[in-house]
Structures are given as C-alpha cells and as structure tokens.
Design a protein around this motif. Sequence first.
Motif, PDB file in Angstrom:
ATOM      1  N   GLU A 252       4.301  58.465   3.193  1.00 45.20           N
ATOM      2  CA  GLU A 252       4.019  59.925   3.379  1.00 45.20           C
ATOM      3  C   GLU A 252       5.578  59.141   3.530  1.00 45.20           C
ATOM      4  O   GLU A 252       6.535  57.753   3.849  1.00 45.20           O
ATOM      5  CB  GLU A 252       4.342  59.684   4.906  1.00 45.20           C
ATOM      6  N   SER A 253       6.323  60.614   3.006  1.00 44.65           N
ATOM      7  CA  SER A 253       8.350  59.945   2.560  1.00 44.65           C
ATOM      8  C   SER A 253       9.365  60.565   3.404  1.00 44.65           C
ATOM      9  O   SER A 253      10.150  60.925   3.254  1.00 44.65           O
ATOM     10  CB  SER A 253       8.625  60.064   1.138  1.00 44.65           C
ATOM     11  N   ASP A 254       8.353  61.963   3.525  1.00 42.42           N
ATOM     12  CA  ASP A 254       9.097  62.775   4.795  1.00 42.42           C
ATOM     13  C   ASP A 254       9.916  62.054   6.284  1.00 42.42           C
ATOM     14  O   ASP A 254       9.667  61.107   6.284  1.00 42.42           O
ATOM     15  CB  ASP A 254       8.377  63.622   5.830  1.00 42.42           C
ATOM     16  N   PRO A 255      11.526  62.177   5.920  1.00 44.66           N
ATOM     17  CA  PRO A 255      12.463  61.663   6.680  1.00 44.66           C
ATOM     18  C   PRO A 255      11.915  61.388   8.225  1.00 44.66           C
ATOM     19  O   PRO A 255      12.266  60.180   8.563  1.00 44.66           O
ATOM     20  CB  PRO A 255      13.579  62.127   6.596  1.00 44.66           C
ATOM     21  N   ASP A 256      11.954  62.594   8.740  1.00 44.59           N
ATOM     22  CA  ASP A 256      11.361  62.425  10.326  1.00 44.59           C
ATOM     23  C   ASP A 256       9.853  61.594  10.460  1.00 44.59           C
ATOM     24  O   ASP A 256       9.946  60.868  11.474  1.00 44.59           O
ATOM     25  CB  ASP A 256      11.085  63.832  10.483  1.00 44.59           C
ATOM     26  N   THR A 257       8.986  61.491   9.120  1.00 47.05           N
ATOM     27  CA  THR A 257       8.220  60.439   9.275  1.00 47.05           C
ATOM     28  C   THR A 257       8.415  59.754   9.696  1.00 47.05           C
ATOM     29  O   THR A 257       7.875  58.151   9.761  1.00 47.05           O
ATOM     30  CB  THR A 257       6.777  60.824   8.212  1.00 47.05           C
ATOM     31  N   SER A 276      13.288  57.952  -2.626  1.00 44.14           N
ATOM     32  CA  SER A 276      13.579  57.909  -1.556  1.00 44.14           C
ATOM     33  C   SER A 276      14.624  57.955  -0.540  1.00 44.14           C
ATOM     34  O   SER A 276      14.435  58.284   0.547  1.00 44.14           O
ATOM     35  CB  SER A 276      12.328  56.892  -1.518  1.00 44.14           C
ATOM     36  N   ASP A 279      16.348  60.052  -0.414  1.00 46.70           N
ATOM     37  CA  ASP A 279      16.301  61.224   0.501  1.00 46.70           C
ATOM     38  C   ASP A 279      16.445  60.952   2.383  1.00 46.70           C
ATOM     39  O   ASP A 279      16.694  61.805   2.791  1.00 46.70           O
ATOM     40  CB  ASP A 279      14.832  61.543   0.217  1.00 46.70           C
ATOM     41  N   TRP A 280      16.528  59.935   2.496  1.00 47.78           N
ATOM     42  CA  TRP A 280      16.162  58.576   4.120  1.00 47.78           C
ATOM     43  C   TRP A 280      18.194  58.665   4.236  1.00 47.78           C
ATOM     44  O   TRP A 280      17.790  58.530   4.968  1.00 47.78           O
ATOM     45  CB  TRP A 280      15.413  57.503   3.831  1.00 47.78           C
TER      46      TRP A 280
END
Length: 529
Positions: A252-257, A276, A279-280
């Motif tokens: 997963e690449s979603d910042p919150d995850t 990535s 994005d973070w």
Amino acid sequence: MKGSTVYQSIQKRGLHLGLLPEMAAAVNPSTPITLDHDLDALPQAGRRLTVAEFARAVDDLAARLWAAGVRPDEHIVVHKSHNADIWMLGAAASRIGAVPVMLSPALDAATVTALIQRVGRPSLLTDTAKLDAGLAAHPLADLTRRVLVVAGEHPGTTSLAGLAGSPRVRPVVRPLDEAAVITHTSGTTGLPKLVVHTPRTQGIRLLPQWRLLKLMRKKDPVAIHIPFVHSRMVAAMSLALLKELPVLLLRESDPDTVAEQFLTHRPGFVEALPNSLMDWEDLSADPRKPFASVKVFSSTFDAIHPRTMSRLLNASDRQGALFFQIYGQSEVGPAVGRAYFRNSAHKANGRCVGWAMPAGAARVRVTSRDGRPPSAHNPGFIEVAWDGLAKTYFAEQDRYDTNRNGDWWRTGDVGYRTRLGCLHMLDREVDMIAGVRSSLEVEDVVLGRLSELSELVVVPGPGDEPVPVICTTDDTPLDTARWRAAVTDFPQLAEPVQIPQAELPRTATLKVQRIALARHLQERLADTA
C-alpha cells in the motif's frame, strides 16, 4: 553460516533467485518478514513469517509449478494482481530452473499480450482478477503453453491452489551467464523492452549496495516499497535478508496506511519509489512522527527533488540521518550515488546524482553529442560500463546492440561531469526541450519554492514551447501571483496547465510518462483553441 560468507559465494557463483530464500534461512532462520497484506497464493501464511517459513513457502510453490508441468529452461510469464507473492512466485519458478518473466500488474492486457508474443509461447502465471479484467479476451491458448492461476478457478487454466502438497523438487541451478530473470523497462517511450539478467549480473550488482548497508549499525527493520516485479526487488531482498535485517514489505502507498505501518514497526532503513516518497512528504508534519526512527532513506528509479529529501530528513529523529540516492536503470543497475544530509538537502543541486562508487562498481563517462566537450550548457551522452550490465533485450538483440558500444552502455540520459567528478543528469535525451537547459532542474527549483505543488512536469506544448503541467495538494486552484514569483528565473516557460494528479500517465514505477503527457496536453490545448 554468516551473511558475509554467503555474499562472497554469490560474488563467485552468481545470485540465483530461487536459492536466495534458502540461503537467507541458513544465515538466520528467524529473521522476520512482515507484510501489510495477505498473500494471494498462500492466504493461510499470514502477514508475519520467519525467513525459514518464507523459504519453505517458496519451496512449496516451486513444487506446485513442477506439478503443473513447468520445467527447466522454460519461460514463465508472471503477471498478476499487485502482491508480494509475485516475488515469491518468481523465486519458485527460478528454483526449478525456469526463467521467470516478471511483468508489472500495472500493464494493460494488450501490452501483456504483446510481450507474451515476444517471448514465444511461455507458460503464463496469473490470477482470475487479471483474466476477468481483459486478459482472457486474448487468444491465450494459442500464445502460451499453459495458463496457471494462483488460486480459484477459471476456464482453461490450472489452479496452483489445487496442487498444494505436491512432492518437493530438488533445485535446478541456471548457468552463470544464461538468462535467470527477465524484467521490463518502464515503457516511457512505448512498448516495454524485456531486460535479461543472469546470475552473474545480479550478483555483481549487490557490491556497492552491500557497502551501503554497513551504515546500519543496528539490525533495524528495512521497509521496502518498490514494485515486486522489478530487478531492484531482487537486490533489495537479497541485501536485507543476508544482512539479517527484519523486512517490512509494503504494497500500500496511501500515506495514512504507510504512517500506521511505520509507527508499528519503526524502520531504520526505507527504500521506496521517488514518487511514493513525494506522496509521503506531508507525513513529515504528522505529530505522531512516523519517520522518527529512520536512519537512511534510499531511492533509485528516477530523479528525486531536494524538497522531498529535506522534508523526510527533517522528520527523522536519528542522529546523522541521510538520504542516499542511486542513479541507474534496469539495464545497468546502480551506476553512481551520493548521500544528502539534513542540514544541506534543501539547498542541494538535484541534478548532481552522484559519484562513482567504490572499486569494483560501475564506471561512468559522458561522451559528446556534437563533437564539442560535454558541459553544463552542452550536455553529452551518459554511458556506463561494468560486468553488471544486463545481457540483452529478449528477442531484440539489434535494439540492445544499438545502445552498446563495446563495454559501454548508453543510458539515454544526457548530462555532464563536474571537475570534482560529480555526474549531473539533466534530462532524458528524448525529453529535451529547446531553450530549456534541464526540465528536471526547473522542476527541482520550482517545487522547492511552492510547497502547495504536489507535482510539476515540464513538457513541450503544440509549438514545442516548454509548458509546466502542475498538480496541487487536494487540487487547490493555483495562486497565479505565487507562481509568477516562483518562476522569474525561467522566463521561457509558457503559462502553467493545472490537472488533477490522478490524470498523470505513469509507468509501473510511477514515473510520469512525459511523451504521453505531452500528447495529452497538446490534445487538450487543441480542444480549447
């Protein structure tokens, strides 16, 4: 068995992907591997395995492939939904002497079919999701020897799930200089090329990175967020496991995850795609401090902006935290590298991608494009030479030979070297725009000045003028006054075009496909003319 002993063996005998898990288990069977997702091929395995369990799982999958009819010297295309089992299945195929052809989950069915045709009737290892998404609409029965799915059922396929418990098979070792693993290029300029790696070339590429990991004084977890199909993944897993470092494999690449994973596992070393990491960036302001434990950030694949490095480093609480950038590509592996530090990353020249690494690593030169010496204002061709160069492009030897001049490989990038030997990479040759010294340099500078920009890509417009395509955080409208103040050093730029970040065409490694973006931009501007 010590990791250094195994590493020395690899330098002599090559890196064999199918043997790596077993070798790592011999070094330390209890080294943990943690996933942020379940394995499609082995859903019962859970999300935390020891290296010994990991090795047994690869051995099990190898036995299933053998039972399905896969044999030594065969090519087997691995193309399935994004999951760490992709790497495990590639290792399993390698373990029985087959040659895995690792194709990204991001490739569309038409591209995958074209690459299968290029390979010439391989086995195909996929899943029902990919078949239902369009792959089954193509004549797979004519293009492949057999179609295997990791689980479930689909007409005309064999499911590996039904072969669980098959008798184990003795490993088959590929010749040192024959194809061992085939990966593909990013496809920024068309249909991807298939890059052939051998045990020798894969083993040699570990040398400069093995030295980098000596910076890790403690056995902190290593977080890896790169495509599971990529040749870089082979090196990343080899280095971490042989150094007995706990591994966190991120899908997963979603910042919150990602923040939750980092807060739970506290990695000391992070390797991720440049986009990535970009994005973070906003996680650097998270009061929970998810990057506090990170001693080393590392990235390859593409240029990374000084703003990104600075934000990440300032979010670490570790003394002497650094960002290590490696410049290279699938065909050459790691070519040059450099470290950036907390107090200076924000003012670093992002075009300086590094210096030659220690003895035994790649050699780099810059050759003239027009008969004049390469310089900052007249960049030349960047070329690399060493034994780590990929062997060929599968079924495209002439295309490979076009870029090869004796020992030297032409990367397709242009740049120059400073008096101190630092390699400056200015642009891909195909992306150069008249009147712009370096599109990447423009992007570095402007992104550093405008924190609200989440992406900036300079591409040629309908009249070959340099057009900045911008994306903002949460798609907030651009403040034109701030933009004009930020680009005063670049009067040649046309007016910016703002688009949602989701509309940027990207490769499997999240690079922006600049040619496709330029085409999209020209069509868009033509429609509004």
